[in-house]
Enzyme design. Structure first.
Site, PDB file in Angstrom:
ATOM      1  N   VAL A   1      50.694  40.170  34.155  1.00  0.00           N
ATOM      2  CA  VAL A   1      51.266  40.360  35.497  1.00  0.00           C
ATOM      3  C   VAL A   1      52.417  39.375  35.740  1.00  0.00           C
ATOM      4  O   VAL A   1      53.507  39.760  36.165  1.00  0.00           O
ATOM      5  CB  VAL A   1      50.182  40.191  36.593  1.00  0.00           C
ATOM      6  CG1 VAL A   1      50.803  40.192  37.982  1.00  0.00           C
ATOM      7  CG2 VAL A   1      49.153  41.290  36.488  1.00  0.00           C
TER       8      VAL A   1
ATOM      9  N   ASP B   1      53.537  27.887  33.221  1.00  0.00           N
ATOM     10  CA  ASP B   1      52.125  28.047  32.840  1.00  0.00           C
ATOM     11  C   ASP B   1      51.627  26.698  32.348  1.00  0.00           C
ATOM     12  O   ASP B   1      52.404  25.932  31.755  1.00  0.00           O
ATOM     13  CB  ASP B   1      52.022  29.084  31.711  1.00  0.00           C
ATOM     14  CG  ASP B   1      50.658  29.739  31.665  1.00  0.00           C
ATOM     15  OD1 ASP B   1      50.571  30.963  31.786  1.00  0.00           O
ATOM     16  OD2 ASP B   1      49.654  29.011  31.504  1.00  0.00           O
TER      17      ASP B   1
ATOM     18  N   CYS C   1      41.115  45.488  35.309  1.00  0.00           N
ATOM     19  CA  CYS C   1      41.289  45.707  36.753  1.00  0.00           C
ATOM     20  C   CYS C   1      40.151  46.500  37.398  1.00  0.00           C
ATOM     21  O   CYS C   1      39.459  45.986  38.269  1.00  0.00           O
ATOM     22  CB  CYS C   1      42.610  46.418  36.984  1.00  0.00           C
ATOM     23  SG  CYS C   1      43.969  45.543  36.217  1.00  0.00           S
TER      24      CYS C   1
ATOM     25  N   LYS D   1      42.501  51.499  26.645  1.00  0.00           N
ATOM     26  CA  LYS D   1      43.402  52.637  26.838  1.00  0.00           C
ATOM     27  C   LYS D   1      44.534  52.492  25.830  1.00  0.00           C
ATOM     28  O   LYS D   1      44.681  51.415  25.232  1.00  0.00           O
ATOM     29  CB  LYS D   1      43.926  52.672  28.270  1.00  0.00           C
ATOM     30  CG  LYS D   1      44.823  51.501  28.649  1.00  0.00           C
ATOM     31  CD  LYS D   1      45.258  51.613  30.085  1.00  0.00           C
ATOM     32  CE  LYS D   1      46.746  51.690  30.184  1.00  0.00           C
ATOM     33  NZ  LYS D   1      47.244  51.774  31.546  1.00  0.00           N
TER      34      LYS D   1
HETATM   35  C1  UGA Z   1      45.150  49.903  36.868  1.00  0.00           C
HETATM   36  C2  UGA Z   1      45.935  50.669  37.933  1.00  0.00           C
HETATM   37  O1  UGA Z   1      46.266  51.979  37.453  1.00  0.00           O
HETATM   38  C3  UGA Z   1      47.205  49.935  38.316  1.00  0.00           C
HETATM   39  O2  UGA Z   1      47.874  50.614  39.359  1.00  0.00           O
HETATM   40  C4  UGA Z   1      46.825  48.520  38.777  1.00  0.00           C
HETATM   41  O3  UGA Z   1      47.956  47.756  39.119  1.00  0.00           O
HETATM   42  C5  UGA Z   1      46.086  47.821  37.661  1.00  0.00           C
HETATM   43  O4  UGA Z   1      44.906  48.572  37.344  1.00  0.00           O
HETATM   44  C6  UGA Z   1      45.747  46.440  38.137  1.00  0.00           C
HETATM   45  O5  UGA Z   1      44.968  46.302  39.092  1.00  0.00           O
HETATM   46  O6  UGA Z   1      46.350  45.463  37.658  1.00  0.00           O
HETATM   47  P1  UGA Z   1      45.289  49.692  34.186  1.00  0.00           P
HETATM   48  O7  UGA Z   1      43.948  49.036  34.274  1.00  0.00           O
HETATM   49  O8  UGA Z   1      46.347  49.069  33.362  1.00  0.00           O
HETATM   50  O9  UGA Z   1      45.917  49.855  35.669  1.00  0.00           O
HETATM   51  O10 UGA Z   1      45.084  51.133  33.580  1.00  0.00           O
HETATM   52  P2  UGA Z   1      44.894  52.647  34.068  1.00  0.00           P
HETATM   53  O11 UGA Z   1      45.909  53.470  33.395  1.00  0.00           O
HETATM   54  O12 UGA Z   1      44.802  52.753  35.527  1.00  0.00           O
HETATM   55  O13 UGA Z   1      43.483  52.971  33.403  1.00  0.00           O
HETATM   56  C7  UGA Z   1      42.301  52.273  33.767  1.00  0.00           C
HETATM   57  C8  UGA Z   1      41.109  52.853  33.064  1.00  0.00           C
HETATM   58  O14 UGA Z   1      40.806  54.131  33.586  1.00  0.00           O
HETATM   59  C9  UGA Z   1      41.265  53.044  31.562  1.00  0.00           C
HETATM   60  O15 UGA Z   1      40.069  52.664  30.930  1.00  0.00           O
HETATM   61  C10 UGA Z   1      41.506  54.529  31.412  1.00  0.00           C
HETATM   62  O16 UGA Z   1      41.106  55.036  30.167  1.00  0.00           O
HETATM   63  C11 UGA Z   1      40.662  55.061  32.528  1.00  0.00           C
HETATM   64  N1  UGA Z   1      41.075  56.393  33.013  1.00  0.00           N
HETATM   65  C12 UGA Z   1      42.247  56.552  33.686  1.00  0.00           C
HETATM   66  C13 UGA Z   1      40.246  57.476  32.811  1.00  0.00           C
HETATM   67  O17 UGA Z   1      39.160  57.370  32.200  1.00  0.00           O
HETATM   68  N2  UGA Z   1      40.614  58.699  33.305  1.00  0.00           N
HETATM   69  C14 UGA Z   1      41.775  58.882  33.987  1.00  0.00           C
HETATM   70  O18 UGA Z   1      42.035  60.027  34.423  1.00  0.00           O
HETATM   71  C15 UGA Z   1      42.614  57.786  34.168  1.00  0.00           C
END
Ligand code: UGA
Length: 437
Positions: free
Chosen positions: A12, A31, A264, A324
């Site tokens: 971040v 940092d 997150c 992911k």
């Molecule tokens: C998430 C949010 O999408 C961001 O907007 C936020 O800023 C971030 O957390 C944070 O709080 O810093 P991130 O954790 O990088 O981002 O990844 P995502 O793409 O949102 O995926 C999160 C998880 O959900 C992954 O494990 C992914 O595989 C899963 N996922 C996502 C699903 O299982 N199905 C979906 O349809 C979408």
């Protein structure tokens, strides 16, 4: 243009620092981890994030971006201090604010002029107030300060684009002066007419948790639908597609899988539930999403058992260890529990991930046999389990997979393989909500 210091150079802090520099600000990223700073000064990016190296290099070259391990000096030389330190999950699910509080104290001790302290770290509602109190207590002069909440919405793997071209920017302020400074910091985005939500500090703090928790609820919902679809011989993809055609629902975040992971959603849903509990508010939906997510790891294992009841001594190739694609992050990755479960059932597990394998070994499973390629991993395997939807796995050559494996058994935890092709080639398979179509 503002003189900005970003404290914390995790994903971040680094993306935000480089992005703020790209908007024309003069940024120093700091940092307490001197080794990390040294790497950054040498142009080495400590995390895998597409496009970040280019963004950092471009702004270092333009002399808008610097790095230092001298946090106090960076604070003294800046008007705006962004806090981007970690807020890991504490023992009862709450966010651990140790680092945030330490930064507030350091800022107070180095408040040599008016400063605006802006929180990017994900912190529970009420933290802005807490930071104000800490600074007021520890500052030793009459210099003024403002506290602002500016949560981030960066997705790992596409964080650079999310920062430079955001869907919205949320800014929680409680003074006109702070609002004016923030408008200058994000001048580029104001000019581009990016939607800006200017609100008070507690609202901004809650927006972040509300957004992440809502997305987590959507995922848990479709994951449970995928379990039901398998039991009822229905196709979850068609269900999700048809649901998504309703504009009120939208098709985003309706992809079933082994449950959400990462740094997150698991942490933020737990922290929100804890905050609500502390405030005496019932949050049944968020708590249910958390439980469903824990169950989802198990439901992948159930599919594996269903397909191959006797796993003892069987060779299982697990493809995808990151939570992911496009990241080397393994925090709360579904692979952790699923690999453990496979081991418990006596399987001989071999793992592959294009980027995250080393981290997986380091944090969870030093003994795990890791292969350098998909084809080495699946050689003589009795079962292949897909856990991350890397592009190279989406395009997996299924005839070759069949040739390499000892037996053609596949559990597709991300629904990326063609059911028609699997059937035509004679694979025995399970997936998430399309197993019986
Ligand atoms: C998430 C949010 O999408 C961001 O907007 C936020 O800023 C971030 O957390 C944070 O709080 O810093 P991130 O954790 O990088 O981002 O990844 P995502 O793409 O949102 O995926 C999160 C998880 O959900 C992954 O494990 C992914 O595989 C899963 N996922 C996502 C699903 O299982 N199905 C979906 O349809 C979408």
């Amino acid at each position: 243009m503002k003189r900005i210091c970003v404290i914390g150079t995790g994903y971040v802090g680094l993306v935000s620092g480089a992005g703020l520099a790209d908007f024309g600000n003069e940024v120093i990223c700091s940092d307490i981890d001197a080794e990390k700073i040294q790497q950054l000064q040498q142009g080495v990016i400590p995390i895998y994030e597409p496009g970040l190296k280019e963004l950092v290099d471009r702004n270092v070259k333009a002399k808008r971006l610097k790095f230092t391990a001298d946090v106090p000096e960076a604070i003294r030389n800046s008007e705006v201090i962004f806090t981007a330190v970690g807020t890991p999950m504490g023992q009862d699910g709450e966010a651990d604010l140790t680092a945030v509080e330490a930064v507030a104290k350091t800022v107070a001790q180095n408040l040599n002029s008016y400063k605006l302290i802006c929180t990017k770290s994900t912190v529970p509602v009420g933290t802005g107030e807490k930071i104000k109190r800490i600074i007021a207590t520890f500052k030793n002069n009459g210099n003024e300060f403002d506290v602002v909440s500016n949560p981030e919405f960066l997705r790992e793997g596409s964080a650079v684009g999310d920062f430079l071209i955001p869907d919205r920017v949320v800014i929680g302020v409680d003074s006109p002066r702070a609002e004016k400074v923030m408008r200058e910091v994000y001048r580029t985005l104001f000019i581009n007419e990016t939607p800006m939500v200017m609100t008070n500090i507690p609202t901004a703090e809650l927006i972040k948790y509300a957004s992440n928790a809502f997305l987590a609820v959507k995922i848990s919902f479709i994951n449970e639908m995928s379990n039901l679809a398998d039991a009822a011989c229905a196709d979850v993809h068609v269900i999700a597609k048809a649901m998504g055609l309703d504009g009120r629902i939208s098709s985003k975040f309706l992809h079933p899988g082994p449950g959400y992971g990462g740094s997150c959603f698991p942490k933020d849903t737990n922290a929100l539930a804890k905050t609500a509990n502390d405030l005496g508010i019932r949050m049944e939906v968020v708590n249910a999403a958390i439980r469903a997510n824990t169950n989802q790891r198990e439901s992948v294992l159930e599919r594996i058992r269903d397909l191959m009841p006797e796993l003892a001594g069987r060779r299982v190739a697990v493809l995808g260890l990151a939570f992911k694609p496009n990241t080397d992050d393994v925090r709360d990755t579904p692979a952790e529990e699923i690999v453990k479960g496979l081991r418990r059932m006596g399987a001989d597990v071999v793992g592959y991930d294009p980027i995250a394998a080393e981290n997986f070994k380091k944090y969870y499973d030093p003994e795990l046999e890791i292969k350098e390629s998909v084809w080495d991993a699946v050689e003589d395997a009795d079962l292949t389990v897909i856990l991350t939807e890397w592009n190279e796995l989406r395009g997996l050559d299924l005839p070759l997979l069949k040739e390499k494996m000892r037996q053609p058994f596949v559990v597709d935890g991300r629904n990326i393989l063609s059911v028609e092709e699997l059937k035509a080639l004679g694979f025995s398979y399970r997936n998430m909500g399309r197993s019986k179509i």
